[in-house]
Design a protein around this motif. Structure first.
Motif, PDB file in Angstrom:
ATOM      1  N   VAL A   1       0.887  -1.164   0.000  1.00  0.00           N
ATOM      2  CA  VAL A   1       0.000   0.000   0.000  1.00  0.00           C
ATOM      3  C   VAL A   1       0.922   1.210   0.000  1.00  0.00           C
ATOM      4  O   VAL A   1       1.639   1.443   0.973  1.00  0.00           O
TER       5      VAL A   1
ATOM      6  N   ARG B   1       1.359  -5.305   3.663  1.00  0.00           N
ATOM      7  CA  ARG B   1       0.173  -5.957   4.235  1.00  0.00           C
ATOM      8  C   ARG B   1       0.189  -7.454   3.960  1.00  0.00           C
ATOM      9  O   ARG B   1       0.592  -7.884   2.878  1.00  0.00           O
TER      10      ARG B   1
ATOM     11  N   LEU C   1      -1.184  -4.663   8.693  1.00  0.00           N
ATOM     12  CA  LEU C   1      -0.428  -3.613   8.005  1.00  0.00           C
ATOM     13  C   LEU C   1       0.784  -3.247   8.850  1.00  0.00           C
ATOM     14  O   LEU C   1       0.670  -3.081  10.070  1.00  0.00           O
TER      15      LEU C   1
ATOM     16  N   ARG D   1      -9.086   5.195   5.374  1.00  0.00           N
ATOM     17  CA  ARG D   1      -7.835   5.954   5.547  1.00  0.00           C
ATOM     18  C   ARG D   1      -8.037   7.389   5.136  1.00  0.00           C
ATOM     19  O   ARG D   1      -8.637   7.665   4.089  1.00  0.00           O
TER      20      ARG D   1
ATOM     21  N   SER E   1     -10.934   0.437  -2.463  1.00  0.00           N
ATOM     22  CA  SER E   1     -11.343   1.489  -1.538  1.00  0.00           C
ATOM     23  C   SER E   1     -10.791   2.854  -1.923  1.00  0.00           C
ATOM     24  O   SER E   1     -11.253   3.883  -1.444  1.00  0.00           O
TER      25      SER E   1
ATOM     26  N   HIS F   1     -14.464   0.269   4.267  1.00  0.00           N
ATOM     27  CA  HIS F   1     -14.610  -1.029   3.599  1.00  0.00           C
ATOM     28  C   HIS F   1     -14.069  -2.127   4.493  1.00  0.00           C
ATOM     29  O   HIS F   1     -13.390  -1.863   5.489  1.00  0.00           O
TER      30      HIS F   1
ATOM     31  N   TRP G   1      -0.264   6.766  12.683  1.00  0.00           N
ATOM     32  CA  TRP G   1       0.850   5.848  12.428  1.00  0.00           C
ATOM     33  C   TRP G   1       2.192   6.395  12.858  1.00  0.00           C
ATOM     34  O   TRP G   1       2.489   7.584  12.688  1.00  0.00           O
TER      35      TRP G   1
ATOM     36  N   TRP H   1      -6.097  -6.478  12.108  1.00  0.00           N
ATOM     37  CA  TRP H   1      -7.542  -6.369  12.361  1.00  0.00           C
ATOM     38  C   TRP H   1      -8.291  -7.630  11.983  1.00  0.00           C
ATOM     39  O   TRP H   1      -7.850  -8.402  11.154  1.00  0.00           O
TER      40      TRP H   1
ATOM     41  N   HIS I   1     -12.647  -0.501   7.811  1.00  0.00           N
ATOM     42  CA  HIS I   1     -11.593   0.498   7.990  1.00  0.00           C
ATOM     43  C   HIS I   1     -11.612   1.504   6.853  1.00  0.00           C
ATOM     44  O   HIS I   1     -12.214   1.270   5.803  1.00  0.00           O
TER      45      HIS I   1
ATOM     46  N   ARG J   1       4.460   7.329   1.695  1.00  0.00           N
ATOM     47  CA  ARG J   1       3.863   6.393   2.660  1.00  0.00           C
ATOM     48  C   ARG J   1       4.041   4.993   2.079  1.00  0.00           C
ATOM     49  O   ARG J   1       3.634   4.728   0.942  1.00  0.00           O
TER      50      ARG J   1
ATOM     51  N   ASP K   1     -11.818  -5.826   3.766  1.00  0.00           N
ATOM     52  CA  ASP K   1     -10.985  -6.262   2.654  1.00  0.00           C
ATOM     53  C   ASP K   1     -11.560  -7.468   1.888  1.00  0.00           C
ATOM     54  O   ASP K   1     -11.923  -8.484   2.485  1.00  0.00           O
TER      55      ASP K   1
ATOM     56  N   LEU L   1      -3.522   2.188  -3.851  1.00  0.00           N
ATOM     57  CA  LEU L   1      -4.351   3.137  -3.086  1.00  0.00           C
ATOM     58  C   LEU L   1      -3.880   4.591  -3.134  1.00  0.00           C
ATOM     59  O   LEU L   1      -4.572   5.461  -2.602  1.00  0.00           O
TER      60      LEU L   1
ATOM     61  N   THR M   1      -5.434   5.723   9.832  1.00  0.00           N
ATOM     62  CA  THR M   1      -6.356   4.651   9.461  1.00  0.00           C
ATOM     63  C   THR M   1      -7.363   4.446  10.587  1.00  0.00           C
ATOM     64  O   THR M   1      -6.970   4.293  11.748  1.00  0.00           O
TER      65      THR M   1
HETATM   66  C1  OGA Z   1      -5.607  -1.973   3.410  1.00  0.00           C
HETATM   67  C2  OGA Z   1      -6.101  -0.604   3.574  1.00  0.00           C
HETATM   68  C3  OGA Z   1      -5.534   1.518   4.461  1.00  0.00           C
HETATM   69  C4  OGA Z   1      -4.292   2.237   4.822  1.00  0.00           C
HETATM   70  O1  OGA Z   1      -4.399  -2.154   3.395  1.00  0.00           O
HETATM   71  O2  OGA Z   1      -6.430  -2.896   3.310  1.00  0.00           O
HETATM   72  O3  OGA Z   1      -7.271  -0.369   3.428  1.00  0.00           O
HETATM   73  O4  OGA Z   1      -4.292   2.906   5.836  1.00  0.00           O
HETATM   74  N1  OGA Z   1      -5.193   0.281   3.928  1.00  0.00           N
HETATM   75  O5  OGA Z   1      -3.329   2.159   4.084  1.00  0.00           O
END
Ligand code: OGA
Ligand code: MN
Length: 284
Positions: free
Chosen positions: A86, A273, A122, A260, A167, A107, A243, A251, A258, A269, A109, A99, A134
């Protein structure tokens, strides 16, 4: 140092201290597993993990999923198909992860699959100076807190979990996008599910875009979904992680959602994951 579990004080989440996820005893793992079921989201600070360490720890929960390939490209680490990246970082003109830097909307996952992952983890490798937090929402409480009238209207119904968009709003690889929720690819799951390990009822919504409640007129489905989503994402049901590098957040994907916050796209960033396979289809 003994392992400690400190609830966040918000609607869900706990911080675990006193463990190095590279070397975790069976007794400590049992405590982590219990805390994960009890608090739904766990934060471990100050970890130093490589991809093999992440995979080894994640495997203690069960088999892993391979990372989804999204947004027209490879978004995993060479040699480690379990690791999903990510990130907004572009190297040699190619995005190293998924993302981007925008908002990721609420959402859970990969619930567009028949058997969605039970957990995701993550690990923060690089974080921007601001933004990119997040948030998680407690779907047990979301169910509990629904007004009786809404509970009655969703009773026994299934909702389609869209497989068109991720997402971040990006179209998944190989999908021809449509914005008609009735036609969009996806999978139906019961709106109210029973958690296979805790036995508690929770709402299971997946994502709002292109969701569709089976058997209803589109306008009726849209109206009911809007009402249910408004209840499920209220601030008092949420907890956010701000973070730090070295944070690991794990989670339970079955009873949380969740999202972000966006961040400045000129900052970097990078998160890695893993996802643990579900052992059962979501059931009512
Ligand atoms: C994920 C997600 C959000 C983030 O990795 O499934 O939704 O904070 N990440 O990067
Ligand atoms: Mn996600």
């Amino acid at each position: 140092m003994p392992i400690t579990v400190t609830p966040t004080g918000a609607a869900l989440g706990a911080q675990i201290a006193g463990v190095d996820l590279r070397h975790i005893s069976d007794a400590d793992f049992a405590a982590v597993h219990r805390a994960w079921l009890d608090h739904q989201v766990l934060l471990f600070r100050g970890q130093t993990l490589n991809d093999d360490d992440m995979i080894a720890f994640s495997r203690r929960f069960g088999e892993l999923d391979f990372a989804p390939i999204q947004e027209n490209g490879r978004r995993f680490v060479e040699g480690h198909p379990e690791i999903y990246v990510v990130s907004n970082v572009i190297e040699n003109g190619v995005a190293i992860g998924s993302l981007g830097a925008g908002e990721a909307v609420w959402h859970t996952d990969m619930s567009y699959l028949d058997d969605p992952p039970k957990a995701s983890m993550l690990y923060a490798i690089e974080i921007p100076p601001a933004g990119g937090n997040t948030g998680f929402t407690n779907m047990y409480r979301a169910h509990e807190a629904l007004p009786d009238s809404l509970k009655r209207r969703i009773a026994g119904r299934r909702v389609k979990h869209d497989g068109t968009y991720n997402s971040g709003g990006y179209v998944r690889q190989g999908v021809t996008p449509t914005d008609d929720p009735r036609e969009a690819p996806g999978t139906y799951h019961p709106i109210v599910c029973t958690h296979p390990e805790t036995g508690q009822k929770c709402l299971y919504l997946g994502r709002r875009r292109n969701a569709y409640i089976e058997g209803l007129d589109l306008s009726e489905s849209e109206g009911l979904l809007d009402e249910v989503w408004q209840h499920a994402t209220r601030d008092e049901l949420t907890w956010y992680n701000t973070w730090r590098v070295g944070d690991v957040v794990l989670w339970d994907n079955r009873c949380t959602m969740h999202r972000r916050d966006p961040f400045d796209e000129s900052s970097r960033r990078i998160m890695h994951r893993t996802q643990m396979k579900g052992e059962a289809r979501p059931v009512a």
